[in-house]
Design an enzyme around this catalytic site. Structure first.
Site, PDB file in Angstrom:
ATOM      1  N   HIS A  26      29.336 -91.536 172.334  1.00 52.18           N
ATOM      2  CA  HIS A  26      30.636 -90.929 172.629  1.00 52.18           C
ATOM      3  C   HIS A  26      30.449 -89.484 173.075  1.00 52.18           C
ATOM      4  CE1 HIS A  26      35.019 -90.178 171.915  1.00 52.18           C
ATOM      5  NE2 HIS A  26      34.558 -88.947 171.694  1.00 52.18           N
ATOM      6  N   GLU A  27      29.676 -88.730 172.314  1.00 49.42           N
ATOM      7  CA  GLU A  27      29.480 -87.319 172.640  1.00 49.42           C
ATOM      8  C   GLU A  27      28.608 -87.141 173.890  1.00 49.42           C
ATOM      9  OE1 GLU A  27      31.265 -85.096 171.306  1.00 49.42           O
ATOM     10  OE2 GLU A  27      32.090 -86.464 169.807  1.00 49.42           O
ATOM     11  N   HIS A  30      30.769 -87.394 176.909  1.00 49.36           N
ATOM     12  CA  HIS A  30      31.440 -86.133 177.228  1.00 49.36           C
ATOM     13  C   HIS A  30      30.479 -85.169 177.932  1.00 49.36           C
ATOM     14  CE1 HIS A  30      35.139 -87.030 175.236  1.00 49.36           C
ATOM     15  NE2 HIS A  30      34.638 -87.034 174.009  1.00 49.36           N
TER      16      HIS A  30
END
Length: 219
Positions: A26-27, A30
């Site tokens: 997820h990170e 980003h």
């Protein structure tokens, strides 16, 4: 997750590994999106790495295990560096959510595939009455799918500093943005509300999302 630990420690270990991977990806989603749009802040701080220690937040991970929603350490971004400010803000904010949705679908389809191979073993694992190795994998994949769905839906909430607030911000008038960015300093208040007043409504939203998602993919 805690109930799974009590019922089947091995399935818990598999699901927890998937949880860590999901938070990290997820990170990284980003960070990579920010890099594509011209902001290398996250890259310079080592956040394009798959090393979990660079991404996990102890409290956020613990809450995900205990109450069903949580977070990792936010990726640092510098929106003025984006080649296209609005599009960059939207893309970076939605990137992690799309990663989790893709993983949720992948893990759910894994459950379907394992069930087709060994329906009795999968039934046994889900009912806690024994089951095969494939059934154990299916149970871990189901939990991993649920975790990723929770991460995606939770992060869609338009509450600072969650991704949903920045997705909404990217669509709002630019004159509002300085004020909206200042709200980030009150993240602690948002998390306090999430854990108290908003906890019940959020859990209802997450439960509804699970029902719809798994009905569509698993029947």
């Amino acid at each position: 997750m805690i109930a799974l630990l009590q019922e089947d420690p091995l399935a818990f270990l598999l699901a927890f590994s998937a949880l860590v991977m999901s938070l990290v990806l997820h990170e990284v989603g980003h960070a990579y999106a920010a890099h594509l749009f011209g902001d290398d802040t996250a890259k310079r701080q080592g956040r394009l790495s798959l090393n979990p220690l660079r991404h996990l937040d102890p409290l956020g991970t613990l809450l995900l295990l205990l109450v069903g929603f949580g977070w990792a350490r936010p990726v640092p971004i510098y929106p003025p560096a984006f080649r296209a400010y609005r599009l960059g803000l939207f893309a970076v904010s939605v990137a992690g959510i799309l990663v989790n949705l893709a993983l949720a679908v992948l893990f759910a389809l894994t459950v379907r595939g394992l069930f087709a191979l060994d329906p009795e073993g999968v039934y046994g694992a889900f009912r806690g009455s024994g089951g095969s190795a494939l059934g154990l994998l299916a149970l871990a994949a189901y939990v991993a799918s649920s975790i990723n769905l929770v991460l995606a839906v939770f992060n869609l909430l338009p509450i600072p500093p969650l991704d949903g607030s920045k997705i909404l911000q990217s669509l709002l008038p630019l004159a509002w943005h300085p004020w909206l960015w200042r709200l980030e300093q009150y993240a602690w208040l948002s998390f306090l509300l999430i854990l108290t007043v908003l906890r019940g409504p959020i859990q209802e939203v997450l439960a509804f999302a699970r029902r719809v998602f798994f009905t569509l993919l698993l029947g």
